[in-house]
Scaffold this motif. Sequence first.
Motif, PDB file in Angstrom:
ATOM      1  N   PHE A 183       4.022 -10.155  -8.222  1.00 58.36           N
ATOM      2  CA  PHE A 183       3.679  -8.808  -8.660  1.00 58.36           C
ATOM      3  C   PHE A 183       3.530  -7.812  -7.513  1.00 58.36           C
ATOM      4  CE2 PHE A 183       1.743 -11.317 -12.265  1.00 58.36           C
ATOM      5  CZ  PHE A 183       2.737 -10.981 -13.170  1.00 58.36           C
ATOM      6  N   ARG A 184       3.143  -8.303  -6.312  1.00 57.47           N
ATOM      7  CA  ARG A 184       2.862  -7.355  -5.237  1.00 57.47           C
ATOM      8  C   ARG A 184       3.598  -7.664  -3.935  1.00 57.47           C
ATOM      9  NH1 ARG A 184      -3.378  -6.143  -4.568  1.00 57.47           N
ATOM     10  NH2 ARG A 184      -2.421  -4.524  -3.292  1.00 57.47           N
ATOM     11  N   ASP A 185       4.358  -8.757  -3.915  1.00 55.52           N
ATOM     12  CA  ASP A 185       5.066  -9.153  -2.704  1.00 55.52           C
ATOM     13  C   ASP A 185       4.101  -9.274  -1.527  1.00 55.52           C
ATOM     14  OD1 ASP A 185       7.293  -9.927  -1.287  1.00 55.52           O
ATOM     15  OD2 ASP A 185       7.771  -7.899  -0.627  1.00 55.52           O
ATOM     16  N   ASP A 186       2.936  -9.808  -1.813  1.00 59.66           N
ATOM     17  CA  ASP A 186       1.882  -9.929  -0.820  1.00 59.66           C
ATOM     18  C   ASP A 186       1.198 -11.276  -1.033  1.00 59.66           C
ATOM     19  OD1 ASP A 186       0.090  -9.271   1.188  1.00 59.66           O
ATOM     20  OD2 ASP A 186      -1.282  -8.249  -0.178  1.00 59.66           O
ATOM     21  N   ALA A 187       0.997 -12.031   0.050  1.00 56.31           N
ATOM     22  CA  ALA A 187       0.437 -13.379  -0.062  1.00 56.31           C
ATOM     23  C   ALA A 187      -1.089 -13.348  -0.125  1.00 56.31           C
ATOM     24  CB  ALA A 187       0.898 -14.232   1.114  1.00 56.31           C
ATOM     25  N   VAL A 188      -1.659 -14.387  -0.726  1.00 52.72           N
ATOM     26  CA  VAL A 188      -3.112 -14.545  -0.782  1.00 52.72           C
ATOM     27  C   VAL A 188      -3.629 -14.957   0.588  1.00 52.72           C
ATOM     28  CG1 VAL A 188      -5.004 -15.911  -1.746  1.00 52.72           C
ATOM     29  CG2 VAL A 188      -3.145 -15.135  -3.224  1.00 52.72           C
TER      30      VAL A 188
END
Length: 679
Positions: A183-188
Amino acid sequence: MSDSRQKAIVGQIPEFLMSLFIPREVIDSGRVKIDGLAVDQEGKWTPTSAVSKQDSTGKTYFGDLSFIFKNGKFKNKYVVFNNGIAFKTVTNMLLYWFVQMMLVVGISIFIGMASVIVGGYKYSFPMVKDVLMDSHLLMLNCLAPILMGLTLYFLLGRIWLGTGLNALIFVGLGIANHYKLMFRDDAVQFADLQLVSEASKMSQKYAIQLTWKHVVLVLLFIAVLIMLRNYFKPVMKFQFRIVGLFLVLLLTFTWGKSELFNPDTYGKAAYVKYGNIWKATSQYMTRGFPYAFAHSIESTGVSKPEGYNKAEAKALLDQYKSQNIPDKKKVNVVMIMMEAYNDFSKYPQLEIDPSVYAGLKNVEKESISGHLVTNIFAGGTIDTERKTVTGYSKLQNFNHNTDSFAWYFKNQGYQTQALHPMYGWFYNRRNVDPVLGISDFKYMENYYNKYNQFVVPDKTFFKSIHSFSEKSKKPYFNLSVTYQNHGPYANKYTGTPLLKWQDGYNQADYAIINNYLAGINKTSEAIEELTNSFKNDKPTVIMFYGDHNPWLGEQNSVYKMLNIDLNLGTAQGYQNYYQTPYVMWANKGAKKVLKNDFVGQGKDFSPMYLLPEFFKQADLKGDSYMQYLQNTENKISVIGENKYKVGNKYVKSLTGKDKKTYDNLKKVEYYRLHEKVSD
């Protein structure tokens, strides 16, 4: 026992053990009834407890872990009772413990692999495959689950419970990473755990459904947990678990910490074979999710300063009262950070064509100009960018509203906008800029792709800055970041040389520096054109500055060829390594409103001081932190990599009042970083 009436002795131990403490003649007389647990010598439940028998010597030894008994009738073998389970020998009991621990390790490895796969297969399965095929990288990805699994095993004493929690942590995080990437192209990252409630609210905006793969994985772990619960009983006593827990924690905070947090190891694992080498998410995921997540613990946030006290830090900041910008002084403020921009004409040994820096020099004549002393070299653009807009000397992972100068401008009624003609995911600007107070961010995907150019020229980019400024109906704050002159630079050059050839030069490095200067030439021209377009506009101040020195060849080969001193052990070498130029230019309207010509030699300082210096030149106070930095800058103007500038001298360490000033700054900075900001 003179009373002839029958008595009962009740105990929560096996009956055959109770019989040891009652004289045999009393038991045989029938006057005493023993009522204990119906457990025989084999540890099995029986309707009637077996009676202990003496060995040939007339002695009988009984016990659980604290009193092991031996009986000749049982072939001189030990029977160990431990938490209700009997073992024929101590060795058998120790072997059972060992099997459980190895089972924990084995399942933890599986958990680590599952986390790698579920956390990254959708993003790039070839990337996941590479992690699983690299033995060292796989070990690093399984290390955190193994250490966590053993910790939970010794802490809880139940293999199924510890394993279940371990799987919930790492597989659960892997699934969360799967959806965040989607959804955000960002990793946890570890810092995200502070935002569970925010993430829960945000997730309601998306249609999140577990895939059949996730369901199968969850069911598989549930089946494993049921088997562990039924077939592996808790047998290790508390005192032994404490010893095991201590040893695992010792291992975690020594060897485990050195492996997971080692910057060299982490750096070597950053080879991006699949994906974009410049993309932070690709760099993160190419290492494997569990390893990258564990490493993010070390890089999360700013460490709490020694002796930190919230009330004390607040009192230090409250010495200064935040002040509004008077309406008549609300000039437009434009900050333009230029990719790898530096002024090589300052080196006397170089004969550079004057046209390269002509635009910059012309603008400098009507500006305040000096040097930023950055903390980065040949990369790490975001460090300078975010320090100028926040005023912090050290950055954290910005994943929630965090106080910054952009927030101050926004609260003063400014439109706050950021522009970057490259992808929005670059350095995660798309997600970070809003939490720093940037209301509108224009980037490649949502605006600059209309130019149909992968690299938008600075002249075109600068025209868009002017256009947005003109359209703004409010006072305008702009943070723009260029891309045009991003390295690496080709080792072949076909244009007119911009640097005169000298003996000792080589063709490859000579081509690199000429390609670099060709780009700088275009940027310098764009600088002058932009200031000309703003001259008669609304009152506007523009700050141009370089983010870092350029990459110029492997192992700085071009710098060596040009005889540029980069020895960090000397003040000159340190400045050559970290300095970039800044120019603070004001148009006619701004000069009149702010009653300052904005011309002259500026100070050299860290990027965090750029906006406070502008406020000082504009005779504005700003918020309390702005004022605090203005005061700090007067004492310590550079807070760099292992060096500070106090007065006119660079020093390796601070002492006395200077150290006190620095320590107080860290406390105030930490306080400000952790105060909530409302949108």
